[in-house]
Design a protein around this motif. Structure first.
Motif, short mmCIF file in Angstrom:
data_model
loop_
_atom_site.label_atom_id
_atom_site.label_comp_id
_atom_site.label_asym_id
_atom_site.label_seq_id
_atom_site.Cartn_x
_atom_site.Cartn_y
_atom_site.Cartn_z
N GLU A 1 0.83 -1.21 0.00
CA GLU A 1 0.00 0.00 0.00
C GLU A 1 0.86 1.26 0.00
O GLU A 1 0.60 2.21 -0.74
N ALA B 1 1.38 4.31 -2.87
CA ALA B 1 1.08 5.69 -2.51
C ALA B 1 2.28 6.62 -2.65
O ALA B 1 2.12 7.82 -2.92
N HIS B 2 3.49 6.10 -2.46
CA HIS B 2 4.68 6.98 -2.41
C HIS B 2 5.77 6.50 -3.37
O HIS B 2 6.95 6.69 -3.10
#
Length: 602
Positions: free
Chosen positions: A272, A276-277
């Motif tokens: 996750e 996201a990054h």
């Protein structure tokens, strides 16, 4: 082939039996360490065992300290000191390099991960594992692309300046641990200001423990180098804290360290967070991979040169990548080559990569059975250890050498240091790469362009460096020290015409030394053609000296032979010089070696 000797004394050639190690050698192409481990000599065992224990004695305190620097629990630094050593022993080409937590790498990890994690401890661990994984994958990709030359891309002055900035950042970052108060700001200048404003809040028992640790760190090397000063400082400081009950007086300690080996795998939230990054992590991982690899290769090459063997930089990229991936899957963080631990292994007599395996086994045994005493280690002592590590990164000797040898290189190093101070560690990587690019472009686009003169008995040399070099009226011997391609073609033409203008009226030959012109492209050929045309308009003939056959074939293969119509070509500058003197009516040929004996000077 082998030979068998019969009773008659005649040798008979026979086919050798299948070599039992052929499979091992093939495996060595993928994992260079495997053949060394399979063919390990028992005679090296005592030396490698001693060196491995010595390395572990250093790895324990610095692993704990660097984990604190990067923002982790102390045990994570020990996790990062086991599997990476094993992976490097299998895939590395250096016999001595020790990998593990590194001060500069840990500072970069903290700078990259802390803003993203935003105080979430679980996210911090997962992001750090991802950073190590991505850095490892990028290193392996760089190995396949044969980008090991990147180790030379960051020039020595830039790398020294960058590490000097990191050293200052690390040292200031430990001030709060020494004085016993929290430091909340980030960056060198804000931290320095905050420490100065909070100095009245000093916790004196904590400062006394830090002072004791510094005393041990300074004095231990003067008494003996067999015991690691960092380990002794932590033991002494921990014993004093435990004996005097200073923990109850407010002196911060590590606290309980969980025993046991790390579980294998990535944290549950890794996927996750990766989605996201991804952009931020890949950018930071690329910077960490470049800096850690460049730093590791400085260490690996230094010890390889000392002990007379070679390292393969492309395979080293893959080995560092494998070590980082191993760290990521064992709950660790990004690692690099460790110069202090490599030096310890060498000083303790380590001969092979097995010393690293013994070091890894020793750290594992400590995690299984000896984590209890770590709880008494004061944080102030770790701060002292980190400051001493930062001071070892600070390279003032090289700065002095840069100042003596080349003021521009000194300035470049200072600018790299100021980049870390001004924009921070992660952004400073991009700054360092930009400096390297600008430096490369400057060197390639503006190579020295020199007018040469004859030095009696010593060939031809630049007039600017040799006061005794003489020139013949009406003749220019011109040397351009670099390839003639698109990014310097205009500069070449400008410098050549400037030399013509300085010579003034009466110039008849402009002789171009072709030896340093190692490469051409279309822009270079056009620059030569334009120069020939402008010289012809002034009544000056362009003459080539050197590379007669090679340049002719290059122009013919590209259909450019008619683009540059050169009627006079000579094999050497000396031949061109003699031909001009003869044409000008000066038959007295300068004395000195023949063309075969004395090539043109540098």
């Amino acid at each position: 082939m082998t030979f068998a000797t019969l009773d008659t004394g005649r040798r008979v050639r026979t086919m050798p039996p299948p070599h039992p190690s052929s499979f091992v050698d093939r495996l060595g192409r993928f994992a260079p360490g495997v053949p060394d481990l399979i063919r390990y000599r028992r005679a090296d065992l005592p030396h490698d065992l001693t060196a491995g224990l010595a390395v572990a004695a250093v790895a324990l305190p610095v692993g704990v300290a660097y984990a604190q620097l990067a923002g982790f629990d102390p045990v994570v630094g020990l996790y990062s000191s086991i599997l990476p050593l094993i992976a490097y022993a299998l895939f590395g080409t250096s016999r001595q390099l020790i990998v593990g937590p590194d001060a500069a790498t840990c500072a970069l990890i903290a700078a990259a991960v802390a803003p993203i994690a935003a105080g979430d401890a679980g996210a911090y661990v997962a992001l750090s594992a991802l950073l190590a994984l991505f850095a490892g994958l990028l290193c392996i990709a760089a190995s396949f692309l044969r980008l090991g030359a990147l180790a030379d891309f960051l020039s020595r002055p830039i790398l020294v300046g960058f590490l000097n900035g990191i050293a200052i950042s690390i040292a200031l970052g430990q001030a709060g641990k020494l004085f016993g108060f929290d430091v909340e700001d980030k960056g060198i200048v804000p931290v320095a200001i905050e420490v100065a404003t909070k100095i009245a809040q000093t916790h004196w028992p904590t400062l006394a423990v830090a002072a004791l640790a510094f005393v041990v760190l300074f004095l231990m090397p003067r008494f003996t180098r067999k015991l690691p000063a960092a380990l002794v400082a932590m033991v002494v400081a921990g014993a004093v804290v435990a004996a005097l009950g200073l923990g109850e007086a407010g002196v911060a300690t590590l606290g309980a360290v969980p025993p046991g080996l790390p579980s294998l795998g990535l944290p549950a939230s890794t996927l996750e967070l990766a989605v996201a990054h991804l952009d931020e992590l890949l950018a930071a991982a690329a910077g960490i991979a470049l800096i850690s690899f460049s730093s590791a290769m400085l260490t690996a090459r230094s010890f390889a040169a000392k002990n007379r063997y070679d390292v393969d930089v492309d395979r080293e990229f893959a080995a560092l990548g494998a070590a980082n991936i191993a760290s990521a899957f064992s709950q660790g963080f990004a690692i690099s080559g460790a110069d202090s631990r490599t030096a310890m292994s060498d000083a303790a007599g380590g001969r092979t990569r097995v010393a690293g395996l013994f070091a890894a086994a020793s750290v594992a045994l400590v995690l299984l059975f000896l984590t209890g005493p770590l709880q008494f280690v004061p944080v102030a002592a770790l701060g002292a250890v980190l400051i001493m590590a930062a001071l070892s990164l600070l390279d003032l000797g090289s700065l002095k050498r840069f100042w003596i040898m080349d003021k521009s290189e000194f300035l470049l190093s200072i600018v790299a240091t100021l980049g870390v101070v001004w924009v921070g560690a992660i952004q400073a990587i991009l700054f360092a790469v930009l400096l390297a690019l600008l430096r490369f472009i400057h060197l390639a686009a503006r190579p020295p362009a020199e007018v040469l003169g004859s030095v009696s008995g010593a060939g031809f040399h630049a007039l600017g460096r040799h006061a005794d070099a003489s020139t013949a009226p009406g003749l220019i011997l011109f040397r351009f020290n670099g390839p003639l391609v698109f990014f310097n073609a205009a500069y070449f033409k400008r410098e050549a015409l400037a030399a013509v203008d300085r010579e003034g009226a009466g110039l008849r030959w402009f002789v171009l030394d072709m030896i340093p012109l190692t490469q051409f492209d279309i822009s270079g050929v056009d620059a030569l053609a334009d120069l020939r045309a402008e010289l012809a308009d002034r009544g000056v003939e362009l003459v080539f000296a050197g590379r007669f056959t090679e340049i002719n074939e290059w122009l013919r293969a590209r259909g450019l032979l008619d683009r540059i119509k050169i009627t006079r070509r000579f094999s050497t500058l000396r031949q061109a010089h003699r031909a001009y003197l003869a044409m000008a009516g000066e038959h007295a040929v300068p004395t000195g070696p023949t063309d075969r004996e004395q090539p043109p000077g540098p």
